[in-house]
Design a protein around this motif. Structure first.
Motif, PDB file in Angstrom:
ATOM      1  N   ALA A  91       0.836  -1.197   0.000  1.00 19.12           N
ATOM      2  CA  ALA A  91       0.000   0.000   0.000  1.00 19.12           C
ATOM      3  C   ALA A  91       0.874   1.252   0.000  1.00 19.12           C
ATOM      4  CB  ALA A  91      -0.934  -0.005   1.202  1.00 19.12           C
ATOM      5  N   GLY A  92       1.981   1.212   0.725  1.00 21.32           N
ATOM      6  CA  GLY A  92       2.915   2.335   0.709  1.00 21.32           C
ATOM      7  C   GLY A  92       3.535   2.544  -0.657  1.00 21.32           C
ATOM      8  N   LYS A  93       3.864   1.470  -1.338  1.00 24.28           N
ATOM      9  CA  LYS A  93       4.476   1.570  -2.675  1.00 24.28           C
ATOM     10  C   LYS A  93       3.469   2.029  -3.739  1.00 24.28           C
ATOM     11  CE  LYS A  93       8.589   0.028  -1.637  1.00 24.28           C
ATOM     12  NZ  LYS A  93       9.717   0.954  -1.638  1.00 24.28           N
ATOM     13  N   LEU A  94       2.177   1.700  -3.553  1.00 22.30           N
ATOM     14  CA  LEU A  94       1.166   1.955  -4.583  1.00 22.30           C
ATOM     15  C   LEU A  94       0.277   3.149  -4.278  1.00 22.30           C
ATOM     16  CD1 LEU A  94       0.076  -1.779  -5.092  1.00 22.30           C
ATOM     17  CD2 LEU A  94       1.654  -0.450  -6.509  1.00 22.30           C
ATOM     18  N   ALA A  95       0.486   3.815  -3.165  1.00 20.95           N
ATOM     19  CA  ALA A  95      -0.427   4.864  -2.689  1.00 20.95           C
ATOM     20  C   ALA A  95      -0.587   6.036  -3.656  1.00 20.95           C
ATOM     21  CB  ALA A  95       0.029   5.373  -1.321  1.00 20.95           C
ATOM     22  N   THR A  96       0.404   6.334  -4.470  1.00 20.75           N
ATOM     23  CA  THR A  96       0.319   7.503  -5.356  1.00 20.75           C
ATOM     24  C   THR A  96      -0.103   7.155  -6.779  1.00 20.75           C
ATOM     25  OG1 THR A  96       2.676   7.327  -5.901  1.00 20.75           O
ATOM     26  CG2 THR A  96       2.080   8.732  -4.023  1.00 20.75           C
ATOM     27  N   GLU A  97      -0.420   5.897  -7.016  1.00 22.55           N
ATOM     28  CA  GLU A  97      -0.795   5.479  -8.370  1.00 22.55           C
ATOM     29  C   GLU A  97      -2.209   5.952  -8.702  1.00 22.55           C
ATOM     30  OE1 GLU A  97       1.532   4.341 -10.204  1.00 22.55           O
ATOM     31  OE2 GLU A  97       2.940   3.926  -8.598  1.00 22.55           O
ATOM     32  N   GLY A  98      -2.401   6.439  -9.938  1.00 20.01           N
ATOM     33  CA  GLY A  98      -3.700   6.955 -10.355  1.00 20.01           C
ATOM     34  C   GLY A  98      -4.700   5.860 -10.686  1.00 20.01           C
ATOM     35  N   ARG A  99      -4.377   5.073 -11.668  1.00 20.75           N
ATOM     36  CA  ARG A  99      -5.227   3.957 -12.090  1.00 20.75           C
ATOM     37  C   ARG A  99      -4.485   2.678 -11.743  1.00 20.75           C
ATOM     38  NH1 ARG A  99      -5.715   6.811 -17.852  1.00 20.75           N
ATOM     39  NH2 ARG A  99      -7.378   8.289 -17.392  1.00 20.75           N
ATOM     40  N   LEU A 100      -5.106   1.840 -10.950  1.00 17.29           N
ATOM     41  CA  LEU A 100      -4.399   0.706 -10.367  1.00 17.29           C
ATOM     42  C   LEU A 100      -5.209  -0.576 -10.514  1.00 17.29           C
ATOM     43  CD1 LEU A 100      -2.051  -0.353  -8.547  1.00 17.29           C
ATOM     44  CD2 LEU A 100      -3.392   0.440  -6.578  1.00 17.29           C
ATOM     45  N   ILE A 101      -4.515  -1.643 -10.917  1.00 11.53           N
ATOM     46  CA  ILE A 101      -5.078  -2.991 -10.907  1.00 11.53           C
ATOM     47  C   ILE A 101      -4.128  -3.850 -10.075  1.00 11.53           C
ATOM     48  CG2 ILE A 101      -5.713  -5.018 -12.280  1.00 11.53           C
ATOM     49  CD1 ILE A 101      -6.139  -3.102 -14.673  1.00 11.53           C
ATOM     50  N   VAL A 102      -4.658  -4.539  -9.074  1.00 13.49           N
ATOM     51  CA  VAL A 102      -3.877  -5.418  -8.211  1.00 13.49           C
ATOM     52  C   VAL A 102      -4.467  -6.812  -8.340  1.00 13.49           C
ATOM     53  CG1 VAL A 102      -3.109  -5.891  -5.860  1.00 13.49           C
ATOM     54  CG2 VAL A 102      -3.458  -3.525  -6.590  1.00 13.49           C
ATOM     55  N   MET A 103      -3.608  -7.796  -8.612  1.00 15.56           N
ATOM     56  CA  MET A 103      -4.115  -9.154  -8.796  1.00 15.56           C
ATOM     57  C   MET A 103      -3.151 -10.180  -8.248  1.00 15.56           C
ATOM     58  SD  MET A 103      -3.451  -9.767 -12.860  1.00 15.56           S
ATOM     59  CE  MET A 103      -3.883  -8.149 -13.445  1.00 15.56           C
ATOM     60  N   GLY A 104      -3.721 -11.312  -7.822  1.00 13.99           N
ATOM     61  CA  GLY A 104      -2.871 -12.407  -7.394  1.00 13.99           C
ATOM     62  C   GLY A 104      -3.490 -13.276  -6.333  1.00 13.99           C
ATOM     63  N   ASP A 105      -2.644 -14.135  -5.793  1.00 16.84           N
ATOM     64  CA  ASP A 105      -3.013 -15.066  -4.733  1.00 16.84           C
ATOM     65  C   ASP A 105      -2.806 -14.355  -3.405  1.00 16.84           C
ATOM     66  OD1 ASP A 105      -3.271 -17.097  -2.877  1.00 16.84           O
ATOM     67  OD2 ASP A 105      -1.835 -18.443  -3.834  1.00 16.84           O
ATOM     68  N   LEU A 106      -3.905 -13.939  -2.779  1.00 16.58           N
ATOM     69  CA  LEU A 106      -3.818 -13.256  -1.495  1.00 16.58           C
ATOM     70  C   LEU A 106      -3.795 -14.241  -0.332  1.00 16.58           C
ATOM     71  CD1 LEU A 106      -4.607 -10.919  -3.418  1.00 16.58           C
ATOM     72  CD2 LEU A 106      -5.933  -9.991  -1.534  1.00 16.58           C
ATOM     73  N   ASN A 107      -4.083 -15.510  -0.596  1.00 12.15           N
ATOM     74  CA  ASN A 107      -4.176 -16.522   0.451  1.00 12.15           C
ATOM     75  C   ASN A 107      -5.155 -16.127   1.545  1.00 12.15           C
ATOM     76  OD1 ASN A 107      -2.663 -18.922  -0.119  1.00 12.15           O
ATOM     77  ND2 ASN A 107      -0.843 -17.630  -0.126  1.00 12.15           N
ATOM     78  N   ALA A 108      -6.143 -15.322   1.193  1.00 14.18           N
ATOM     79  CA  ALA A 108      -7.153 -14.869   2.149  1.00 14.18           C
ATOM     80  C   ALA A 108      -8.341 -14.288   1.389  1.00 14.18           C
ATOM     81  CB  ALA A 108      -6.573 -13.803   3.070  1.00 14.18           C
ATOM     82  N   PRO A 109      -9.514 -14.361   1.990  1.00 14.21           N
ATOM     83  CA  PRO A 109     -10.668 -13.689   1.383  1.00 14.21           C
ATOM     84  C   PRO A 109     -10.562 -12.180   1.575  1.00 14.21           C
ATOM     85  CG  PRO A 109     -11.314 -14.730   3.451  1.00 14.21           C
ATOM     86  CD  PRO A 109      -9.880 -15.122   3.190  1.00 14.21           C
ATOM     87  N   LEU A 110     -11.294 -11.440   0.783  1.00 12.13           N
ATOM     88  CA  LEU A 110     -11.234  -9.988   0.872  1.00 12.13           C
ATOM     89  C   LEU A 110     -11.989  -9.429   2.078  1.00 12.13           C
ATOM     90  CD1 LEU A 110     -11.478  -8.997  -2.884  1.00 12.13           C
ATOM     91  CD2 LEU A 110      -9.486  -8.905  -1.384  1.00 12.13           C
ATOM     92  N   CYS A 111     -12.698 -10.281   2.817  1.00 15.40           N
ATOM     93  CA  CYS A 111     -13.400  -9.818   4.019  1.00 15.40           C
ATOM     94  C   CYS A 111     -12.488  -9.793   5.245  1.00 15.40           C
ATOM     95  CB  CYS A 111     -14.628 -10.684   4.282  1.00 15.40           C
ATOM     96  SG  CYS A 111     -14.255 -12.425   4.577  1.00 15.40           S
ATOM     97  N   ASN A 112     -11.253 -10.276   5.132  1.00 16.42           N
ATOM     98  CA  ASN A 112     -10.307 -10.228   6.254  1.00 16.42           C
ATOM     99  C   ASN A 112      -9.935  -8.781   6.550  1.00 16.42           C
ATOM    100  OD1 ASN A 112     -10.342 -12.976   6.334  1.00 16.42           O
ATOM    101  ND2 ASN A 112      -8.148 -13.238   6.100  1.00 16.42           N
ATOM    102  N   PRO A 113      -9.672  -8.447   7.819  1.00 11.31           N
ATOM    103  CA  PRO A 113      -9.337  -7.055   8.167  1.00 11.31           C
ATOM    104  C   PRO A 113      -8.133  -6.506   7.411  1.00 11.31           C
ATOM    105  CG  PRO A 113      -9.782  -8.324  10.149  1.00 11.31           C
ATOM    106  CD  PRO A 113      -9.783  -9.295   9.001  1.00 11.31           C
ATOM    107  N   GLU A 114      -7.086  -7.313   7.204  1.00  9.22           N
ATOM    108  CA  GLU A 114      -5.890  -6.797   6.528  1.00  9.22           C
ATOM    109  C   GLU A 114      -6.142  -6.517   5.052  1.00  9.22           C
ATOM    110  OE1 GLU A 114      -5.333 -11.357   6.489  1.00  9.22           O
ATOM    111  OE2 GLU A 114      -6.101  -9.879   7.897  1.00  9.22           O
ATOM    112  N   THR A 115      -6.954  -7.345   4.390  1.00 11.31           N
ATOM    113  CA  THR A 115      -7.255  -7.097   2.979  1.00 11.31           C
ATOM    114  C   THR A 115      -8.254  -5.961   2.834  1.00 11.31           C
ATOM    115  OG1 THR A 115      -8.829  -8.943   3.019  1.00 11.31           O
ATOM    116  CG2 THR A 115      -6.638  -9.394   2.143  1.00 11.31           C
TER     117      THR A 115
END
Length: 192
Positions: A91-115
Motif C-alpha cells: 500500500a505504501g508503494k502503490l499509494a500515489t498510483e492513479g489507475r491501479l489494478i492489483v491481482m494475485g493469490d492473497l491466500n485470504a478472502p477480501l473480508c479479512n481485516p488486513e485485505t
C-alpha cells in the motif's frame, strides 16, 4: 521450466516478465509472472517482508503521471501477520498510483481485516470478492483476486476452471479510459 516463458510462447504473448521468489527443493521455483500484448514503460520487482522469504510482487507501469495505469501482481504469505505486513508495504508503494489494478493469490478472502484495510487505503473495488478459486477440484475459498481503482470500469468477473493448478484462475474484463494509449510489444522480455 519457466512457466511465464512457456505460457508466453504458447499463447503468442510478445511481452512477459517473471519474478523468481523461492526455490522449492529440486521440484520448482515459486514466483510471479505477467504476460501482455503491450509493453510497460517500467517494471519494479519487490521482495515482500515476512518471517519466511519467498513472497514478492511485480509492479508494471503504463504511461506516467496521474493518467498512468499500474498493474501489480502479487503472491502473499499464508500467515495473517505476514500478510498484513506485506499489504501495508505494498500500500505504501502503490499509494500515489492513479489507475491501479492489483491481482494475485492473497491466500485470504477480501473480508479479512488486513485485505479490507488495503482496499480501503487504495480505494479499490473488489469485483472478484465472492468467486471461489481454491481448491481447483472443488472450489470453496475465494483467495485469488483482481482489485482495481474505482476510476476503472470492469465487467464479466468469473472463475475459469481449467485444472492445471491447485487454484482456479480469475478472469476480469477492464475497460481502459479512452485517453489511455498502450504501446504494442515488439520484442520478448526475459525474466528479472
Amino acid at each position: 521450466i519457466n512457466q511465464s516463458r512457456y505460457l508466453a510462447g504458447h499463447s503468442g504473448m510478445p511481452y512477459w516478465v517473471h519474478q523468481s521468489n523461492r526455490k522449492v527443493g529440486n521440484v520448482a521455483y515459486a514466483g510471479n509472472g505477467f504476460l501482455s500484448r503491450f509493453e510497460p514503460d517500467g517494471v519494479d520487482e519487490y521482495r515482500l517482508p515476512g518471517p519466511i522469504p519467498g513472497r514478492g510482487s511485480l509492479v508494471l507501469r503504463y504511461g506516467a503521471g496521474k493518467d498512468s495505469l499500474t498493474v501489480a501482481v502479487l503472491h502473499l504469505a499464508l500467515g495473517k501477520r505476514a500478510r498484513k505486513q506485506q499489504l501495508e508495504f505494498l500500500a505504501g508503494k502503490l499509494a500515489t498510483e492513479g489507475r491501479l489494478i492489483v491481482m494475485g493469490d492473497l491466500n485470504a478472502p477480501l473480508c479479512n481485516p488486513e485485505t479490507q484495510a488495503f482496499c480501503e487505503r487504495l480505494d479499490l473495488a473488489t469485483p472478484t470478492h465472492a468467486l471461489p478459486t481454491y481448491p481447483s477440484w472443488q472450489p470453496q475459498r475465494a483467495i485469488d483476486h483482481i482489485m482495481l481503482s474505482r476510476k476503472l470500469t470492469s465487467f464479466d468477473a468469473r472463475v475459469v476452471n481449467v485444472g492445471f493448478s491447485d487454484h482456479c484462475p480469475v478472469e476480469l474484463r477492464v475497460e481502459l479510459p479512452s485517453d489511455m494509449r498502450l504501446r504494442e510489444a515488439l520484442h520478448p522480455r526475459a525474466s528479472l
